[in-house]
Design an enzyme around this catalytic site. Structure first.
Site: not given
Ligand code: CDP
Length: 806
Positions: A385, A760
């Site tokens: 992330c 991500e």
């Protein structure tokens, strides 16, 4: 051009450059067991370290007696905080401006905390000696609830901060409070929310989870006392930053430290931070003069290394009656555990959470994040992330669903109505970002069509009728998500870590025979950089990707870079690679012109060569130019063909995607079945479609785990309930759903090749898609919000609470 010259399309294909699904060059060694991971490093006389860890979440240490451990044959030393204190190494700085104990200094603050470091001749003796270290503890009251942490009478967790009303990110209002971070216009947002036609309000919780790379964290520290050089091999996602921090902490001159990240078996943010094991191994090697290895086991990795998420997000979203969103507010209570060790750029204590307006044109918004201490492991890393974007995407995609319920509107239509339009880019969001490019409507329509959304809704309506009529016990959920990512930190003016600006780099050397080596400041942990960065170069300089070696991870040879996390490799180092390639090409142009005896401006680039304009039969290939660079004395030019580029990105890149999950839920068992998962990604220019697909499969599988079962759970005493892979859900091939991938291409206007990051996106996008599918299945029965992870028990409980068990 002569008859023997293949057409340029053929020559371009032979390069295996941009757009080619080139097979991963790394896999030949990985699939044959020839990878070189930290634990593969074996050195003569090497010692092994292991930790004594706290069984308590909060306790005062009354005594440490290592006599029995030291008496065990093969034990070399047992280090405690008292041994590190004279070196000022018993505490270390965190990436978030806080400090963290290296070894417990007077008390412990979370279960699994490092208390003493045993150094022995082998791993087994070290483990036996750990059992012999006697530690006296006096238990203290435990705080696991972040809301209780700020109660007036809550126990003081961080006694070292007593009386400090100012932290790294501004004022602290309570002894367990870390910071408050505010963004947006509070007054304007409150005004809009207070007078709106419709307001939906919800607490959205993104539970505590953990990146779980197959290879745990570890290092080998080797101090060569003869030449004064310290070499550290480790599972580091940012080797240069580790070198600088190691120099600052230890006082060893930076040129005397060499940090090497060998092959890394997955990182996902887990290997960004600095862990006590690294410090203790370095100290032990300096003291003993021999190499010291420390590799944690799986339980240690799960319990004590950086967690992810743990955000309680209270949201309000307003709209007109016909579904035009007018405002958004969010208050986050962020559980940071015992030390604030979040891995975020300095100016962003809650990362890029202020991307929480998502893909929508929301005129006003306000965000406040409060970080608090609890008796849990520190961390707060970006688990696949870009710095809290996963939390932000989950928040907004849940809020959209909640608003759709309140409006009685179809959630796909609500999204469509509020997307930022193509002509609004570059788009300035209410919370301060400039989205570079996007075409959300096209992606959304393509996705809905691909899954036959209308048909699915009809099927769902029928299913509800059948359920109510007692004909089936299975419900159908359609989980929608449209996410916008923000990846590629820098720019340097906004983003630094510990004062180090977040640029990245590439250095290229072309060899006389026309092959090349490129070195980068990033480090692959399985993403396939050696394959894809060679492809960028192949297209830029016309040398086949197969003739380009890509090397990363050795600070003695690679140019300085900030490493790989937050999908920043392609947006930043990928851009540096293209720019360095262009410098090579500019010099090659001068060499070609000299060889062809024309002016520089009279040659033009053609795939893998420079040709004379208007006379394509007169050309020099890059291979010929490379040789000439080393054997011709060209007036005004230095010999050789090399270039280095440090790239400070002007902005981040904003990849996006439309994900749809179709899920069957058995209300009696709580079991689910993923019937279909469709993932459309737009990451701008696609370098290697096959690798992108692999990234989507991997990231979506991690997202599946997080949404449907994976968590780090604590009991009231602060015991970790999910400290082994028996309890911590890691999907195998058996559970992993089938994915259908798709794409659109909206290049980034400021990236030299138009590429955005992608690694991500599938984690960011899939979690809300899975979760929304669960929620959607129960929507007709009155469910608005329930918390992840949606394991069988929780789904069963939801069904039960909704009265579906009769
Ligand atoms: O920083 P990290 O490598 O984790 O993430 P990334 O930059 O998104 O790249 C992941 C992998 O996908 C790399 O091998 C990239 O080169 C590849 N990729 C691609 O082929 N095309 C893109 N537009 C973006 C990434």
């Amino acid at each position: 051009m002569n008859e023997m010259t293949p057409p340029n399309t053929e020559r371009a294909a032979a390069l295996k450059g941009l757009g080619s699904s080139r097979k991963r060059v790394e896999d030949a060694r990985f699939t044959q067991g020839k990878g070189n991971y930290v634990d593969d490093i074996k050195m003569p006389g090497m010692l092994f370290g292991d930790f004594v860890r706290s069984p308590y979440a909060h306790a005062r240490i009354t005594s440490i007696n290592a006599d029995k451990a030291k008496a065990l044959p093969g034990v070399i030393a047992v280090l405690t905080a008292a041994d590190l204190a004279p070196l000022n190494l018993h505490w270390m700085p965190t990436l978030a401006g806080d400090v963290q104990m290296v070894l417990a200094d007077g008390k412990v603050l979370f279960q699994g905390q490092e208390v003493a470091f045993v150094v022995a001749e082998n791993r087994y003796i070290a483990a036996d000696a750990v059992e012999l270290v006697e530690v006296g503890y006096e238990e203290l009251p435990v705080v696991v609830d972040p809301f209780a942490a700020e109660a007036p009478d809550a126990p003081v967790l961080r006694e070292d901060l007593a009386g400090k009303t100012e932290g790294a990110h501004g004022p602290r209002r309570h002894h367990n409070h870390i910071f408050t971070w505010e963004q947006g216009d509070r007054d304007a947002t409150e005004k809009v929310l207070g007078s709106a036609d419709v307001v939906a309000e919800e607490m959205v919780y993104y539970h505590r989870t953990h990146p779980c790379p197959l290879e745990t964290c570890g290092c080998v520290a080797s101090m060569d006392k003869v030449n004064g050089k310290l070499t550290v091999w480790g599972t580091f996602q940012a080797p240069h930053a580790v070198r600088t921090v190691a120099s600052l902490i230890s006082g060893i001159a930076e040129h005397n430290i060499r940090v090497i990240s060998p092959d890394i078996g997955g990182g996902f943010g887990n290997k960004v931070g600095v862990y006590p094991g690294y410090i203790c191994s370095i100290v032990a090697s300096i003291v003993t003069g021999v190499p010291v290895k420390w590799v944690e086991d799986r339980m240690e990795n799960l319990m004590a290394t950086a967690f992810a998420r743990d955000y309680w997000m209270k949201g309000k979203i307003s709209a007109t009656k016909d579904g035009k969103i007018t405002g958004l507010s969010c208050h986050v209570t962020a559980d940071h555990g015992a030390f604030d060790a979040c891995a975020d750029p300095t100016k962003f204590p809650a990362g890029f959470f202020n991307i929480c307006t998502g893909s929508y044109d929301i005129p006003v918004a306000y965000l406040a994040v409060d970080g608090v201490y609890t008796n849990k492991a520190p961390g707060g890393v970006a688990y696949r992330c870009s710095f809290r974007v996963t939390e932000a995407a989950y928040f907004i995609e849940r809020m959209i669903e909640v608003l759709a319920i309140k409006l009685g509107m179809d959630a796909a239509e609500l999204r469509r109505k509020n997307f930022i339009r193509k002509d609004q880019f570059p788009y300035h969001s209410a919370l301060g970002w400039e989205y570079d490019s996007g075409d959300y409507h096209t992606a959304w329509d393509k996705a809905l069509k691909a899954v036959d959304y209308e048909g699915l809704r009809r099927e769902q309506a029928q299913r509800i009728q059948d359920f109510k009529a007692g004909k089936t016990r299975k419900l159908l959920g359609i989980g929608l998500t449209h996410f916008t990512e923000i990846v590629g930190a820098g720019p340097v003016k906004n983003c630094d870590i510990l004062g180090l600006g977040m640029f990245d780099s590439c250095e290229i050397r072309i060899h006389p025979t026309g092959s090349a080596i490129a070195r980068l400041g990033t480090i692959s942990q399985g993403q396939g950089h050696a394959t894809t960065f060679a492809q960028i170069l192949a297209s830029e300089i016309g040398i086949p990707a197969d003739d380009i070696t890509v090397e990363e991870g050795d600070t003695d040879t690679a140019p300085y870079g900030l490493g790989t996390y937050g999908s920043r490799s392609t947006p930043v180092a990928g851009a540096a690679t293209a720019m360095a390639g262009r410098k090579i090409r500019a010099k090659a142009q001068m060499i070609a012109a000299y060889l062809l005896e024309v002016h520089d401006d009279d040659v033009e680039w053609d795939v893998d060569r420079f040709a004379v304009k208007g006379a394509p039969e007169r050309f020099k290939t890059m291979k010929e130019i490379a040789f000439a660079a080393y054997n011709q004395a060209i007036p005004g030019l230095e010999p050789g063909l090399e270039a280095v580029s440090y790239f400070d990105p002007p902005n981040m890149t904003y990849p996006f995607g439309a994900y749809i999950c179709v899920m069957e839920i058995d209300v009696d068992t709580g079991e689910h079945e993923i019937r279909q998962f469709y993932a459309l990604d737009d990451c701008g220019t696609r370098i290697n479609p096959m690798i992108i697909e692999g990234q989507i499969h991997g990231g979506a599988t991690e997202g599946y785990a997080i949404a449907m079962g994976q968590e780090i759970a604590y009991d009231d005493m602060g015991n970790v309930k999910t400290g082994t892979l028996m309890d911590f859900f890691l999907p195998t091939a058996w559970e992993t759903p089938h994915y259908t991938t798709d794409f659109t291409v909206t290049p980034s206007p400021h990236h030299p090749i138009g590429a955005k990051g992608v690694g991500e996106s599938p984690n960011v996008g899939s979690v809300p898609a899975f979760s929304n599918a669960v929620h959607d299945a129960f929507r007709a029965f009155g469910l608005t919000q329930t918390h992840m992870p949606h394991d069988h028990w929780r789904i069963w409980k939801t069904a039960h609470e909704l009265g579906l068990h009769g």
